[in-house]
Every structure is written in C-alpha cells, then in structure tokens.
Design an enzyme around this catalytic site. Structure first.
Site, PDB file in Angstrom:
ATOM      1  N   HIS A  27      22.807  -7.044 -15.640  1.00 31.63           N
ATOM      2  CA  HIS A  27      21.763  -6.023 -15.842  1.00 31.63           C
ATOM      3  C   HIS A  27      21.746  -4.957 -14.747  1.00 31.63           C
ATOM      4  CE1 HIS A  27      20.377  -9.778 -17.784  1.00 31.63           C
ATOM      5  NE2 HIS A  27      19.994  -8.970 -18.763  1.00 31.63           N
TER       6      HIS A  27
ATOM      7  N   GLU B 190      19.109 -11.201  -9.756  1.00 31.47           N
ATOM      8  CA  GLU B 190      20.348 -10.458  -9.510  1.00 31.47           C
ATOM      9  C   GLU B 190      20.363  -9.851  -8.098  1.00 31.47           C
ATOM     10  OE1 GLU B 190      21.540  -8.075 -12.891  1.00 31.47           O
ATOM     11  OE2 GLU B 190      21.176  -9.748 -14.279  1.00 31.47           O
TER      12      GLU B 190
ATOM     13  N   ARG C 283      -8.655  -4.519 -21.731  1.00 33.34           N
ATOM     14  CA  ARG C 283      -8.790  -3.174 -22.284  1.00 33.34           C
ATOM     15  C   ARG C 283      -8.572  -3.305 -23.780  1.00 33.34           C
ATOM     16  NH1 ARG C 283      -5.367  -1.612 -17.657  1.00 33.34           N
ATOM     17  NH2 ARG C 283      -6.540  -0.173 -16.355  1.00 33.34           N
TER      18      ARG C 283
ATOM     19  N   ARG D 223     -12.016  -0.565 -12.407  1.00 31.78           N
ATOM     20  CA  ARG D 223     -12.574  -1.143 -13.621  1.00 31.78           C
ATOM     21  C   ARG D 223     -14.090  -1.274 -13.553  1.00 31.78           C
ATOM     22  NH1 ARG D 223      -8.931  -3.537 -16.799  1.00 31.78           N
ATOM     23  NH2 ARG D 223     -10.642  -3.317 -18.273  1.00 31.78           N
TER      24      ARG D 223
HETATM   25  N1  URA Z   1      -1.492  -1.271 -13.181  1.00 26.32           N
HETATM   26  C1  URA Z   1      -2.096  -2.236 -13.893  1.00 26.32           C
HETATM   27  O1  URA Z   1      -1.496  -3.261 -14.197  1.00 26.32           O
HETATM   28  N2  URA Z   1      -3.391  -2.039 -14.273  1.00 26.32           N
HETATM   29  C2  URA Z   1      -4.069  -0.930 -13.982  1.00 26.32           C
HETATM   30  O2  URA Z   1      -5.232  -0.808 -14.360  1.00 26.32           O
HETATM   31  C3  URA Z   1      -3.419   0.076 -13.235  1.00 26.32           C
HETATM   32  C4  URA Z   1      -2.126  -0.122 -12.843  1.00 26.32           C
END
Ligand code: URA
Length: 256
Positions: free
Chosen positions: A13, A83, A171, A225
């Site tokens: 890869h 790797e 989300r 968040r």
């Molecule tokens: N990366 C993530 O995994 N979540 C986020 O909310 C922002 C960046």
C-alpha cells in the site's frame, strides 16, 4: 504461515522498503496536510504516493523525520502502521483534527492525547477490548513541552476514537438517522472526562504498544460539541507546529 504481500520488496500500500523512513513519523489523516507539515522542515521531498498514502521524508531542525497520511479511520491507519514499522519507523505522532466535547476547549485549541477510547474497528483484531490504547509517556512529554515552548493553548487528556464521523459521534446521519444506542453518547463521554472525538489514535496507540513502538497524538479542535461550533482548519497549523517541535524534543532526549 502466510507472508505479508510485497511488490518488488516494497509494501503493497505505502510502497516502502526497509530503511525508507526514519524513526519519527508524523501521521495526518489528510494526504493534503503532508506538504503543509513539510513546509516547516529544513528540507523535504515526496518519497511515495499511493491511494490515501502520501509519504514525505526530510529534516526538521536537523532531525530526520517523515510525514505519512493515514486516510480516515482505523482500517487504512492500521495498514499504515504495519507498513511504516517494516520501513523503519518506531515513533508515531498523529497530527489531526478533533471534535471537543467541553465548552472550555475553544475552537483552535490543541488537545494532546494520553489515551484513546477504543471504539475503532481495527485494534479489535490485535488485542482484547480491555487492552488499553495509551500514548507513550515520552511522546506525551515532548508534545506538552513543544506546546508550552511555542505558546500554544493546549489541553491534555483522553480522546475517543471512532470509525464513524457521523452516527458514531452522535451526529445524525442521512434523513436524521440516529440509532437509539448512540443517543446520549456525547454526554456520557463528557461525564467520563473524555476531551474529544477523533478517528485514528486508538489504532495507532494500541498497535504501537503491542509492537514496542511509541505513539502520541496532537489534534486541533475544529469542532465543539457543546457550543455546536465548527470551523475547518482552525488550529491545524498550531497542531502541526507542535508535532514537528516534539520530534526535535524527542531527539534531544535520545542524544542526552
Ligand atoms: N474529527 C472528528 O473525528 N470529529 C470532529 O468532530 C472533528 C474532527
């Protein structure tokens, strides 16, 4: 026993041979961030490019290092770690972005990971779930020293790694899809004093521990968040500066 596939002696890869990379490797997810990391180096050049994997090698303040993109999530990251170990690396610093869970982590602040909740997929193939995903203390120390010396606002703590940016980080998916079992996830993690979500560290930390290598992570908070803010790229350059500087600090420990 089956052998690892090689193509003309190079890994399948990343297209790397033994000795192709020095011991220190910075690992962004995004291939586009590799040249941005190298912008701070004394010298640097692209060594290999295939799929999501872009490899640059060079020197930062006289110390040899590499930057290699992992792609997003644990599957492609585990391949990169395997790797890169074969190619000569033994110290991995993830440089990425993160979604902070707490209000006091402002957008653009940097988080330094000491451990990761193992909600990735790949590390399950390596160790039972109770096996910890911990950063190496010397890498954490170097990252903290780097952030302090550069005057970068930072927080140190546990991150949660999931393979799912949307539903796995509570989300809503398409059409508002959110299964019952993820409702309350952000709040539960907050109560457990987890600082943020990201997607690769659990894999890198777990594999590094298993293989006797070292790992750490530094992440720019591009989302919050609690306040529901999101600003792509904010703090990314600071996280990169901290990661590069941490390599120089690690090398100074080794030469003492
Ligand atoms: N990366 C993530 O995994 N979540 C986020 O909310 C922002 C960046």
């Amino acid at each position: 026993m089956a052998r690892a596939p090689r193509v003309g002696g190079r890994t399948y890869h990343l297209l790397l041979s033994p000795g192709d990379v020095p011991r220190y490797v910075l690992m962004p997810g995004d291939p586009g961030r590799v040249p941005t990391i190298a912008k701070f180096w004394d010298v640097g050049r692209e060594l290999a490019r295939n799929r999501e994997y872009v490899t640059w090698v060079g020197k930062y303040k006289g110390v040899e290092l590499a930057a290699v993109s992992t792609g997003i999530g644990s599957g492609s990251t585990a391949i990169a770690v395997e790797e890169l170990l074969y190619a000569g690396a033994d110290t991995f610093i993830r440089v990425g972005t993160t979604g902070a869970l707490r209000r006091d982590v402002r957008l653009g602040d940097v988080i330094i990971g000491i451990a990761a909740v193992r909600w990735d997929g790949a590390s399950r193939w390596y160790a039972f779930p109770e096996y910890p995903a911990v950063a190496h203390w010397t890498v954490v120390r170097a990252l903290v020293e780097a952030a302090e010396s550069l005057g970068v606002r930072h927080h140190v703590g546990i991150v949660a790694s999931t393979d799912s940016f949307y539903v796995g980080q509570e989300r809503p998916g398409f059409g508002g899809f959110l299964p019952q079992w993820v409702v309350g996830l952000v709040d539960s993690l907050r109560r457990l004093n987890v600082l943020s979500f990201e997607m690769e560290s659990a894999t890198i930390f777990t594999m590094a521990s298993i293989y006797g290598a070292r790992a750490g992570g530094v992440y720019a908070a591009i989302a919050n968040r609690e306040t529901d803010e999101f600003q792509p790229e904010v703090g990314v350059e600071d996280a990169i500066r901290v990661a590069n500087e941490a390599v120089k600090i690690l090398a100074s420990y080794e030469s003492n």
